[in-house]
Design an enzyme around this catalytic site. Sequence first.
Site, PDB file in Angstrom:
ATOM      1  N   GLN A  96       0.853  -1.202   0.000  1.00  0.00           N
ATOM      2  CA  GLN A  96       0.000   0.000   0.000  1.00  0.00           C
ATOM      3  C   GLN A  96       0.883   1.245   0.000  1.00  0.00           C
ATOM      4  O   GLN A  96       0.384   2.354  -0.093  1.00  0.00           O
ATOM      5  CB  GLN A  96      -0.880   0.010   1.255  1.00  0.00           C
ATOM      6  CG  GLN A  96      -1.799  -1.187   1.374  1.00  0.00           C
ATOM      7  CD  GLN A  96      -2.441  -1.247   2.763  1.00  0.00           C
ATOM      8  OE1 GLN A  96      -3.423  -0.560   3.044  1.00  0.00           O
ATOM      9  NE2 GLN A  96      -1.886  -2.063   3.648  1.00  0.00           N
ATOM     10  N   HIS A 114      -1.668   1.554  -4.043  1.00  0.00           N
ATOM     11  CA  HIS A 114      -2.057   2.957  -3.877  1.00  0.00           C
ATOM     12  C   HIS A 114      -1.172   3.909  -4.682  1.00  0.00           C
ATOM     13  O   HIS A 114      -1.100   5.098  -4.364  1.00  0.00           O
ATOM     14  CB  HIS A 114      -2.063   3.334  -2.388  1.00  0.00           C
ATOM     15  CG  HIS A 114      -3.106   2.592  -1.599  1.00  0.00           C
ATOM     16  ND1 HIS A 114      -3.090   2.484  -0.228  1.00  0.00           N
ATOM     17  CD2 HIS A 114      -4.209   1.905  -2.016  1.00  0.00           C
ATOM     18  CE1 HIS A 114      -4.147   1.770   0.171  1.00  0.00           C
ATOM     19  NE2 HIS A 114      -4.825   1.400  -0.891  1.00  0.00           N
ATOM     20  N   CYS A 122      -0.952  13.130 -15.896  1.00  0.00           N
ATOM     21  CA  CYS A 122      -1.610  14.275 -16.535  1.00  0.00           C
ATOM     22  C   CYS A 122      -3.125  14.063 -16.522  1.00  0.00           C
ATOM     23  O   CYS A 122      -3.611  13.022 -16.970  1.00  0.00           O
ATOM     24  CB  CYS A 122      -1.109  14.432 -17.974  1.00  0.00           C
ATOM     25  SG  CYS A 122      -2.015  15.711 -18.874  1.00  0.00           S
ATOM     26  N   CYS A 143       1.734  19.475 -17.451  1.00  0.00           N
ATOM     27  CA  CYS A 143       2.230  18.608 -18.531  1.00  0.00           C
ATOM     28  C   CYS A 143       2.621  19.489 -19.715  1.00  0.00           C
ATOM     29  O   CYS A 143       2.178  20.645 -19.808  1.00  0.00           O
ATOM     30  CB  CYS A 143       1.081  17.669 -18.898  1.00  0.00           C
ATOM     31  SG  CYS A 143       1.409  16.551 -20.257  1.00  0.00           S
ATOM     32  N   CYS A 145       1.439  19.250 -22.501  1.00  0.00           N
ATOM     33  CA  CYS A 145       0.195  19.519 -23.244  1.00  0.00           C
ATOM     34  C   CYS A 145      -0.594  20.659 -22.603  1.00  0.00           C
ATOM     35  O   CYS A 145      -1.629  21.070 -23.128  1.00  0.00           O
ATOM     36  CB  CYS A 145      -0.667  18.251 -23.323  1.00  0.00           C
ATOM     37  SG  CYS A 145      -1.584  17.900 -21.807  1.00  0.00           S
TER      38      CYS A 145
HETATM   39  C1  BJW Z   1       4.628  -1.046  12.562  1.00  0.00           C
HETATM   40  C2  BJW Z   1       5.823  -0.369  12.766  1.00  0.00           C
HETATM   41  C3  BJW Z   1       7.007  -1.117  12.735  1.00  0.00           C
HETATM   42  C4  BJW Z   1       4.210   1.056  12.860  1.00  0.00           C
HETATM   43  N1  BJW Z   1       6.953  -2.436  12.519  1.00  0.00           N
HETATM   44  N2  BJW Z   1       4.587  -2.347  12.370  1.00  0.00           N
HETATM   45  C5  BJW Z   1     -15.553  -0.764   2.706  1.00  0.00           C
HETATM   46  C6  BJW Z   1     -15.941  -0.407   3.985  1.00  0.00           C
HETATM   47  C7  BJW Z   1     -15.693   0.879   4.466  1.00  0.00           C
HETATM   48  C8  BJW Z   1     -15.080   1.832   3.665  1.00  0.00           C
HETATM   49  C9  BJW Z   1     -14.700   1.462   2.388  1.00  0.00           C
HETATM   50  C10 BJW Z   1     -14.940   0.193   1.928  1.00  0.00           C
HETATM   51  N3  BJW Z   1     -14.449   0.120   0.659  1.00  0.00           N
HETATM   52  C11 BJW Z   1     -13.928   1.300   0.322  1.00  0.00           C
HETATM   53  C12 BJW Z   1     -14.068   2.147   1.365  1.00  0.00           C
HETATM   54  C13 BJW Z   1     -13.626   3.565   1.395  1.00  0.00           C
HETATM   55  C14 BJW Z   1     -12.152   3.760   1.643  1.00  0.00           C
HETATM   56  C15 BJW Z   1     -11.796   3.164   3.001  1.00  0.00           C
HETATM   57  O1  BJW Z   1     -11.233   2.102   3.124  1.00  0.00           O
HETATM   58  N4  BJW Z   1     -12.092   3.904   4.048  1.00  0.00           N
HETATM   59  C16 BJW Z   1     -11.793   3.473   5.412  1.00  0.00           C
HETATM   60  C17 BJW Z   1     -10.772   4.444   6.031  1.00  0.00           C
HETATM   61  C18 BJW Z   1     -13.064   3.406   6.184  1.00  0.00           C
HETATM   62  N5  BJW Z   1     -11.351   3.174   0.588  1.00  0.00           N
HETATM   63  C19 BJW Z   1     -11.130   3.829  -0.541  1.00  0.00           C
HETATM   64  O2  BJW Z   1     -11.633   4.916  -0.750  1.00  0.00           O
HETATM   65  C20 BJW Z   1     -10.263   3.151  -1.581  1.00  0.00           C
HETATM   66  N6  BJW Z   1     -10.942   3.163  -2.822  1.00  0.00           N
HETATM   67  C21 BJW Z   1     -11.953   2.341  -3.083  1.00  0.00           C
HETATM   68  O3  BJW Z   1     -12.299   1.432  -2.372  1.00  0.00           O
HETATM   69  O4  BJW Z   1     -12.566   2.645  -4.272  1.00  0.00           O
HETATM   70  C22 BJW Z   1     -13.779   1.990  -4.658  1.00  0.00           C
HETATM   71  C23 BJW Z   1     -14.115   2.528  -6.022  1.00  0.00           C
HETATM   72  C24 BJW Z   1     -14.353   1.634  -7.048  1.00  0.00           C
HETATM   73  C25 BJW Z   1     -14.690   2.133  -8.318  1.00  0.00           C
HETATM   74  C26 BJW Z   1     -14.753   3.508  -8.534  1.00  0.00           C
HETATM   75  C27 BJW Z   1     -14.482   4.399  -7.508  1.00  0.00           C
HETATM   76  C28 BJW Z   1     -14.162   3.890  -6.239  1.00  0.00           C
HETATM   77  C29 BJW Z   1      -8.979   3.944  -1.795  1.00  0.00           C
HETATM   78  C30 BJW Z   1      -8.098   3.969  -0.601  1.00  0.00           C
HETATM   79  C31 BJW Z   1      -6.896   4.882  -0.851  1.00  0.00           C
HETATM   80  C32 BJW Z   1      -6.003   5.036   0.363  1.00  0.00           C
HETATM   81  N7  BJW Z   1      -5.076   6.083   0.132  1.00  0.00           N
HETATM   82  C33 BJW Z   1      -4.057   6.353   1.122  1.00  0.00           C
HETATM   83  C34 BJW Z   1      -3.230   7.575   0.641  1.00  0.00           C
HETATM   84  C35 BJW Z   1      -2.302   7.162  -0.497  1.00  0.00           C
HETATM   85  C36 BJW Z   1      -1.517   8.301  -1.025  1.00  0.00           C
HETATM   86  C37 BJW Z   1      -0.601   8.924  -0.012  1.00  0.00           C
HETATM   87  O5  BJW Z   1       0.251   8.273   0.597  1.00  0.00           O
HETATM   88  O6  BJW Z   1      -0.708  10.130   0.180  1.00  0.00           O
HETATM   89  O7  BJW Z   1      -3.219   5.207   1.284  1.00  0.00           O
HETATM   90  S1  BJW Z   1      -4.700   6.646   2.778  1.00  0.00           S
HETATM   91  C38 BJW Z   1      -3.397   5.819   3.621  1.00  0.00           C
HETATM   92  O8  BJW Z   1      -3.919   4.628   4.280  1.00  0.00           O
HETATM   93  C39 BJW Z   1      -2.449   5.304   2.505  1.00  0.00           C
HETATM   94  C40 BJW Z   1      -2.084   3.942   3.032  1.00  0.00           C
HETATM   95  O9  BJW Z   1      -1.600   3.133   1.983  1.00  0.00           O
HETATM   96  C41 BJW Z   1      -3.376   3.458   3.649  1.00  0.00           C
HETATM   97  C42 BJW Z   1      -3.208   2.347   4.647  1.00  0.00           C
HETATM   98  O10 BJW Z   1      -2.464   2.775   5.757  1.00  0.00           O
HETATM   99  P1  BJW Z   1      -1.401   1.790   6.441  1.00  0.00           P
HETATM  100  O11 BJW Z   1      -0.343   1.494   5.486  1.00  0.00           O
HETATM  101  O12 BJW Z   1      -2.111   0.659   7.047  1.00  0.00           O
HETATM  102  O13 BJW Z   1      -0.756   2.767   7.540  1.00  0.00           O
HETATM  103  P2  BJW Z   1      -1.269   3.096   9.024  1.00  0.00           P
HETATM  104  O14 BJW Z   1      -0.563   4.311   9.465  1.00  0.00           O
HETATM  105  O15 BJW Z   1      -2.752   3.109   9.102  1.00  0.00           O
HETATM  106  O16 BJW Z   1      -0.785   1.849   9.906  1.00  0.00           O
HETATM  107  C43 BJW Z   1       0.577   1.603  10.146  1.00  0.00           C
HETATM  108  C44 BJW Z   1       0.671   0.296  10.911  1.00  0.00           C
HETATM  109  O17 BJW Z   1       2.049  -0.041  11.067  1.00  0.00           O
HETATM  110  C45 BJW Z   1       0.072   0.333  12.315  1.00  0.00           C
HETATM  111  O18 BJW Z   1      -0.731  -0.823  12.515  1.00  0.00           O
HETATM  112  C46 BJW Z   1       1.313   0.291  13.250  1.00  0.00           C
HETATM  113  O19 BJW Z   1       1.059  -0.412  14.460  1.00  0.00           O
HETATM  114  C47 BJW Z   1       2.298  -0.448  12.393  1.00  0.00           C
HETATM  115  N8  BJW Z   1       3.712  -0.135  12.644  1.00  0.00           N
HETATM  116  N9  BJW Z   1       5.630   0.948  12.966  1.00  0.00           N
HETATM  117  C48 BJW Z   1       5.809  -3.041  12.376  1.00  0.00           C
HETATM  118  N10 BJW Z   1       8.295  -0.556  12.950  1.00  0.00           N
END
Ligand code: BJW
Length: 248
Positions: A96, A114, A122, A143, A145
């Site tokens: 991710q 992601h 663009c 871009c 363009c």
């Molecule tokens: C350690 C550690 C160490 C720390 N060792 N561990 C179903 C139900 C409810 C909601 C939805 C659903 N389906 C879709 C949704 C909506 C939404 C969603 O999920 N919302 C929830 C928040 C409720 N999802 C979306 O909108 C997605 N799109 C989608 O489903 O589209 C459908 C669609 C279809 C067709 C047309 C149109 C739409 C898109 C999700 C995009 C997420 N984007 C981000 C930003 C990316 C760009 C950027 O970086 O700026 O992605 S948000 C952010 O969260 C980023 C990450 O990849 C993502 C996940 O976070 P991650 O990696 O888990 O990080 P943390 O900080 O949360 O956790 C870190 C962990 O590490 C912790 O557990 C710590 O304990 C641990 N840790 N140090 C080991 N040393």
Amino acid sequence: MTLAERLAGARSVVVLTGAGVSAESGVPTFRGADGLWRQYRVEDLATPEAFRRNPRLVWEWYDWRRQLIAGCAPNPAHAAIAWLERQVPEFLLVTQNVDGLHRRAGSVRMVELHGNLWRARCLQEGTTRDLPDVPLAEMPPRCSCGGLLRPDVVWFGEALPPSALEQALQAADSCDVFLVVGTSAAVQPAASLPRVAREHGAFVVEVNLESTPLTGIAHDRHHGKAGVLLPRLLGLSPSPGPQPLSPA
Ligand code: BJW
């Protein structure tokens, strides 16, 4: 059986990573105490609406993050995952993370669910280009363009790259071992992949500092830093001896 032994006998392995895998490299996570979402509002920076409202602000935030990540290096967790890929016949890293550190550590068979913050896209042509590791000269960038460029990442409410998601789902469907590292499992659809794997008979292992919504479905969980635990679990660094997995 140790995880290293299980992996040695596995035909197909999937690793799902989140921001925690890069935390020891100095890249901020999203939801922890020092996480990005504690300091910034998702609605202002990581949605298509935010970009339409204020592309300059969004680009400045991504420019800041790119500069920060440019100063970070892959850590032993990234290296252990790249090493594992070379040991297994069928392997897919599903990340991710948008920081590019897995590729810098040598991972090849991977999908970026992601996107990648080192690329821009663009809005007019849909073409992508790589971004430099120095601050952008034009803000917001355009871009050739004339179209507005956007970071090539997936914001909330946007669809994931279809082929990346398809590959991840297929791999989760058919793997023997599914390793989940450093994700809070708060974001869909990535958080569903370990459940898909478990339903199809995979052995699910979680490595995280703390419990997550996936902890209950994992066959094996290890609480601690990925950069310390992963090399040890894969047999790459000496074990300090048996450790309890949960409080007695
Ligand atoms: C350690 C550690 C160490 C720390 N060792 N561990 C179903 C139900 C409810 C909601 C939805 C659903 N389906 C879709 C949704 C909506 C939404 C969603 O999920 N919302 C929830 C928040 C409720 N999802 C979306 O909108 C997605 N799109 C989608 O489903 O589209 C459908 C669609 C279809 C067709 C047309 C149109 C739409 C898109 C999700 C995009 C997420 N984007 C981000 C930003 C990316 C760009 C950027 O970086 O700026 O992605 S948000 C952010 O969260 C980023 C990450 O990849 C993502 C996940 O976070 P991650 O990696 O888990 O990080 P943390 O900080 O949360 O956790 C870190 C962990 O590490 C912790 O557990 C710590 O304990 C641990 N840790 N140090 C080991 N040393």
